[in-house]
Design an enzyme around this catalytic site. Structure first.
Site, PDB file in Angstrom:
ATOM      1  N   ARG A 153       0.821  -1.219   0.000  1.00 37.21           N
ATOM      2  CA  ARG A 153       0.000   0.000   0.000  1.00 37.21           C
ATOM      3  C   ARG A 153       0.853   1.267   0.000  1.00 37.21           C
ATOM      4  NH1 ARG A 153      -4.068  -2.981  -1.734  1.00 37.21           N
ATOM      5  NH2 ARG A 153      -4.677  -4.545  -0.230  1.00 37.21           N
TER       6      ARG A 153
ATOM      7  N   GLU B  67      -5.886 -12.112   8.323  1.00 38.83           N
ATOM      8  CA  GLU B  67      -5.495 -12.088   6.909  1.00 38.83           C
ATOM      9  C   GLU B  67      -4.308 -13.013   6.619  1.00 38.83           C
ATOM     10  OE1 GLU B  67      -5.031  -7.895   5.935  1.00 38.83           O
ATOM     11  OE2 GLU B  67      -7.191  -7.715   5.645  1.00 38.83           O
TER      12      GLU B  67
ATOM     13  N   ASP C 107     -11.854  -0.687   8.089  1.00 36.64           N
ATOM     14  CA  ASP C 107     -10.508  -0.672   7.521  1.00 36.64           C
ATOM     15  C   ASP C 107     -10.157   0.625   6.813  1.00 36.64           C
ATOM     16  OD1 ASP C 107      -8.055  -1.379   6.614  1.00 36.64           O
ATOM     17  OD2 ASP C 107      -8.727  -2.833   5.131  1.00 36.64           O
TER      18      ASP C 107
ATOM     19  N   GLU D 150      -4.367   4.469   1.024  1.00 36.66           N
ATOM     20  CA  GLU D 150      -4.867   3.254   0.378  1.00 36.66           C
ATOM     21  C   GLU D 150      -6.285   3.412  -0.177  1.00 36.66           C
ATOM     22  OE1 GLU D 150      -4.943  -0.168   2.975  1.00 36.66           O
ATOM     23  OE2 GLU D 150      -5.909  -1.426   1.481  1.00 36.66           O
TER      24      GLU D 150
HETATM   25  O1  GCW Z   1      -6.078  -2.167   4.890  1.00 39.67           O
HETATM   26  C1  GCW Z   1      -5.774  -3.521   4.797  1.00 39.67           C
HETATM   27  C2  GCW Z   1      -4.806  -3.591   3.672  1.00 39.67           C
HETATM   28  C3  GCW Z   1      -3.743  -4.649   3.819  1.00 39.67           C
HETATM   29  C4  GCW Z   1      -3.138  -4.520   5.202  1.00 39.67           C
HETATM   30  C5  GCW Z   1      -4.221  -4.761   6.236  1.00 39.67           C
HETATM   31  C6  GCW Z   1      -3.729  -4.573   7.655  1.00 39.67           C
HETATM   32  C7  GCW Z   1      -0.870  -4.830   5.857  1.00 39.67           C
HETATM   33  O2  GCW Z   1      -5.511  -3.751   2.480  1.00 39.67           O
HETATM   34  O3  GCW Z   1      -2.795  -4.424   2.811  1.00 39.67           O
HETATM   35  O4  GCW Z   1      -2.050  -5.387   5.400  1.00 39.67           O
HETATM   36  O5  GCW Z   1      -5.268  -3.839   6.051  1.00 39.67           O
HETATM   37  O6  GCW Z   1      -3.886  -3.489   8.181  1.00 39.67           O
HETATM   38  O7  GCW Z   1      -3.189  -5.503   8.228  1.00 39.67           O
END
Ligand code: GCW
Length: 703
Positions: free
Chosen positions: A191, A314, A388, A416
Site C-alpha cells: 500500500r 489475513e 478498515d 490506500e
Molecule cells: O487495509 C488492509 C490492507 C492490507 C493490510 C491490512 C492490515 C498490511 O488492504 O494491505 O495489510 O489492512 O492493516 O493488516
C-alpha cells in the site's frame, strides 16, 4: 563548531541554488516542510537577525549536536547568517539552548518547577532578559526536548511569527508517536504509492543512505519518536542476525533524532528461523527462544522499542493455532521484552467471520473479553474505525470499551482508500473527527483522544501509529500534498487538540509560501478535500466500494467468490428495496457496541447523523433526508458535489500559477486532473450501478 551535515554534497548544491540572486528555485519536494529559503522581506529579515545573533550552548551529546546543527542550518538558510556558537552570552539576541542539568545559565533563568511540568520530551521557549540583554531561551529536561523546542522555534520563523515575546510551553500528550512502515524486506511497500522502501536492506549495514538522516530530521521536527521498520504482514527474517545488524545501522542514524526502531514480528518465527517444531506461547522452548532473540536485539540496539504484531488475521499466524488467546501470545512477547523496557503493540485488526457475520463487530468481540488480561507493557493497536481505513468510518468501538488496557490508535497516512498518492486529500479532518468523538465511556466528556493519550483511564502507556506511505520518490509521498498528512499525523500525535486548520496553515507556510493569498487558496483546497473524497467515493456512510485488490477505483458490483466480506455488495447491500448495512438493533446490532447515548442516537435513522446513515441503516431509496430530498436524490447530489469540489480545487490551484515554483505547480496540476477524472468515474460508476436498483429515475444533477 560541528557542521557535518551541511558539508554534504547535497547541501552544498542546495546552498549554491539558494544563494544565486534572483533565481526562481527549482523544487522537487525533497526538503518537505524543512525548507529554509532566505526571507525576502528586508524588514522582516533584519527583525529576525536582531533576535538571533548567537547560539549559547553549554553541553554536548549526540542529540545536542543534532539540535545545534539544525538550528545553524535553518538560520543560515532563512537569515543568511552563520550564527557563532558560544559558551556564554555575549550579545543581545542570543539564543540559549539546553537542559537545566547541564547549563548553569539556564539554571539561573528558568524555574525548576516549570521544567517539571515539561516532562521528558517537553520544552519551553521564552523571551527573557539576561544581564539586561534580551535573549531567547529554549530549555528542556532532556536533550530530546530541546530538539523539539528548536524545531518549533524554526517553525515560528518559517511561519513569520514574532519571536521577541515568546512564552511557550509544550509537551506531547501521547508517549509513543510512531510511523508504521508496511515495507517488505525485498524493498516493496505494501500500500505504498511513492516508490520503493527507503530502507535499502541489500546495501545495509555497510552503506548508509543519506535519506535515513533526512527522514529522521523530518520526523523529529514533528515529534515522531519511533518507527516500525517492516510490514505487519511480517517475514521472520527480520529477526535474523543479518537483519538485526542492518536495523542497528539505521537505528544509529535515527538515535540522535530521538527516534527508536521497532519490528513487526511474525508469530511463527521460532519455527521459521529457529528450527522449533511449535510456536505455542505456552511451550518453554518457544518462550526461551523469544527471550534469547530479544536479548540479541538489545545487544545491538540498546534502545530498541519493541514489537508490533498482526496475529491471526489475513493469513498471519497467531496463538489461536495452539488454542491460545491474543493475551497469551502478547504476554509471552511482553515477558521477553520487559527486562529491557520494550513494549508489545498487538493489533486488534481481526475479522474472523465465524465469530460474527458483521466484520465491523469482530475486533470488539474478540478483544473486549480479554480486557485486564494483558501484561503491563502491552498496548492494543486499533485502527481508527471498525472496518478498515475507509474514507469515513465512525470511531472504533474498542475505544472506551477496554478500560483496563491501553489502546493505541492506528491511522493510515498512506492513502490506500483515499486516492493513493494521486488525490489531494488532507486527512487531518478525518483524524480529528475520530479523536474528537465523544465515547460516553465514562459519562460525557470522554473523547477518543482522551482514551488514546491514556488520561481517561489513567494508563501509564500511550501510543499512536500512522501507516507511513513514505518511499523513495523524490517528494517522499508521491503527491506533494500527501506530505501534509505525514506532517499532520506528527502534530496531532503530539497534541490531538490542535485543529486541522492550525496544522494546515503551519504546513502551507513551511512548504509552499508565506503569501497570504496563496495560503488562503491552499487552505481552502485542503479544508474541503477530505469531504470531497468522501462525497465522490462513499457518501452518507457507504464504505468499501473500492475495486478488489488494489482498492483504487470504484467496483460496487464486486462479489468475491470465497469471502462475503471481501465483496463490495456485502457492504452496501443495494437492492430494489434500498441501500445500506443494517447495523441497528434490528440488524446486526453493531450499534450495541457503543455506549448508551450513542447507541440510542445511532440506532434510529431519524437521529443517526447522515454522515453515518448507511453505515448503520438499510433504507429505502425514497427515505426522506433532512434536505427534503429522497435518499436516492441525496446520493446523486453528494456524488456530484464531490466532483464539483475537485473542480473548485483545480480552479484554486490554477490561480496560483506563477506564485508556486513551476515543478511542484505542474506536478500538482497534473494530479488534480487525474483526480477529477477519477472522481467523475467514481460518480458515474456508482450512480449507474445504484441507479439500477433505485426507484426513481437517475436524475444525474441531483434535482
Ligand atoms: O487495509 C488492509 C490492507 C492490507 C493490510 C491490512 C492490515 C498490511 O488492504 O494491505 O495489510 O489492512 O492493516 O493488516
Amino acid at each position: 563548531m560541528h557542521l557535518s551535515r551541511p558539508y554534504s554534497m547535497q547541501w552544498l548544491l542546495w546552498m549554491v541554488i539558494v544563494f544565486l540572486p534572483g533565481t526562481v528555485l527549482a523544487e522537487d519536494g525533497y526538503e518537505l516542510w524543512l525548507r529554509y529559503n532566505r526571507i525576502p522581506d528586508p524588514e522582516l529579515l533584519s527583525y529576525y537577525k536582531k533576535h538571533a545573533t548567537e547560539m549559547v550552548v553549554q553541553q554536548s551529546c549526540p542529540i545536542f549536536r543534532t539540535v545545534q546543527d539544525e538550528l545553524l542550518m535553518a538560520l543560515q538558510g532563512l537569515l543568511g547568517q552563520e550564527l557563532p556558537v558560544n559558551p556564554s552570552v555575549s550579545k543581545k539576541g542570543a539564543i540559549i539552548l539546553g537542559t537545566l542539568d547541564e547549563s548553569p545559565i539556564l539554571r539561573r533563568l528558568v524555574q525548576p518547577l516549570e521544567m517539571e511540568i515539561a516532562g521528558d520530551e517537553g520544552y519551553i521557549i521564552r523571551s527573557l532578559s539576561f544581564d539586561n540583554r534580551p535573549v531567547t531561551v529554549i530549555a528542556a529536561n532532556k536533550s530530546k526536548g530541546v530538539l523539539y523546542g528548536v524545531f518549533r522555534f524554526i517553525c515560528l520563523i518559517q511561519n513569520r511569527q514574532a519571536i521577541d515575546r515568546l512564552s511557550i510551553r509544550s509537551k506531547p500528550r501521547i508517549q509513543r508517536r510512531l510511523l508504521n512502515h508496511w515495507d517488505n524486506l525485498n524493498g516493496s511497500v505494501e500500500r505504498g504509492y511513492a516508490g520503493k522502501s527507503i530502507w535499502n536492506w541489500e546495501k545495509l549495514p555497510a552503506e548508509i543512505d543519506s535519506r535515513y538522516e533526512d527522514y529522521a530530521r523530518a520526523n523529529a521536527s514533528i515529534g515522531i519518536n519511533g518507527t516500525v521498520m517492516n510490514n505487519v504482514n511480517s517475514q521472520a527474517e527480520i529477526l535474523t542476525k543479518g537483519y538485526i545488524s542492518k536495523a542497528a545501522a539505521i537505528a544509529n542514524v535515527l538515535r540522535p533524532y530521538g527516534i527508536r526502531v521497532y519490528f513487526s514480528v511474525k508469530f511463527t518465527s521460532p519455527m521459521e528461523i529457529g528450527g522449533l517444531s511449535t510456536a505455542d506461547p505456552f511451550d518453554p522452548g518457544v518462550r526461551r527462544w523469544w527471550k534469547e532473540r530479544v536479548r540479541q536485539i538489545y545487544e545491538q540496539i540498546p534502545d530498541f522499542g519493541g514489537f508490533l504484531v498482526k496475529a491471526y488475521s489475513e493469513g498471519q499466524p497467531g496463538p489461536q493455532i495452539y488454542g491460545r488467546t491474543h493475551a497469551d501470545g502478547a504476554n509471552m512477547l511482553a515477558e521477553a521484552l520487559s527486562p529491557f523496557e520494550g513494549i508489545v503493540m498487538w493489533r486488534s485488526f481481526v475479522y474472523d467471520l465465524s465469530i460474527d457475520s458483521d466484520r465491523a463487530k469482530c475486533g470488539y468481540l474478540e478483544f473486549v473479553p480479554l480486557d485486564g488480561q494483558f501484561a503491563a507493557n502491552v498496548l492494543i493497536q486499533s485502527k481508527n474505525g471498525p472496518v478498515d481505513f475507509q474514507p469515513r468510518e465512525p470511531f472504533n468501538p474498542l475505544f472506551g470499551a477496554m478500560q483496563k488496557t491501553p489502546l493505541m490508535m492506528e491511522l493510515q497516512i498512506t492513502q490506500e482508500y483515499t486516492g493513493q498518492g494521486k488525490h489531494l486529500v488532507y486527512l487531518a479532518p478525518q483524524w480529528k473527527e475520530v479523536l474528537d468523538s465523544e465515547t460516553f465511556a465514562k459519562g460525557s466528556g470522554t473523547l477518543v483522544a482522551g482514551i488514546v493519550d491514556g488520561s481517561a483511564e489513567n494508563h501509564a502507556l500511550s501510543g499512536i501509529a500512522g501507516v507511513s506511505g513514505i518511499g523513495t520518490d523524490r517528494n517522499w509521498m508521491g503527491h506533494h500534498f500527501s506530505q501534509a498528512n505525514w506532517y499532520a499525523f506528527g502534530r496531532l500525535a503530539w497534541d490531538p487538540a490542535l485543529t486541522s486548520e492550525q496544522i494546515a496553515e503551519e504546513w502551507i507556510e513551511m512548504t509552499w509560501s508565506n503569501d497570504p493569498e496563496t495560503i488562503d487558496a491552499i487552505m481552502k483546497m485542503m479544508a474541503g478535500s477530505w469531504e470531497a473524497c468522501v462525497d465522490y467515493m462513499t457518501p452518507l456512510g457507504l464504505h468499501h466500494l473500492m475495486a478488489a485488490g488494489h482498492h483504487y477505483g470504484p467496483e460496487p458490483e464486486y462479489v468475491n467468490p470465497d469471502r462475503a466480506d471481501w465483496s463490495s455488495t456485502y457492504y452496501h447491500k443495494a437492492d430494489s428495496e434500498g441501500i445500506g448495512f443494517d447495523r441497528s438493533s434490528a440488524g446486526t446490532n453493531a450499534v450495541n457496541q457503543y455506549a448508551g447515548p450513542l447507541r440510542k442516537l445511532w440506532d434510529s435513522p431519524a437521529t443517526c447523523p447522515e454522515k453515518y446513515l448507511l453505515w448503520f441503516h438499510h433504507l429505502p431509496w425514497t427515505h426522506q433526508m433532512s434536505s427534503g430530498k429522497t435518499l436516492w436524490q441525496e446520493l446523486q447530489l453528494r456524488y456530484n458535489r464531490g466532483v464539483e469540489s475537485v473542480m473548485t480545487m483545480q480552479k484554486a490551484w490554477d490561480s496560483l500559477e506563477g506564485k508556486i515554483d513551476e515543478e511542484r505547480f505542474e506536478h500538482v496540476k497534473a494530479r488534480l486532473e487525474m483526480q477529477l477524472e477519477n472522481a467523475q468515474e467514481w460518480r458515474d460508476v456508482c450512480l449507474d450501478y445504484f441507479g439500477r436498483f433505485a426507484e426513481s429515475p437517475d436524475t444525474r444533477d441531483g434535482e
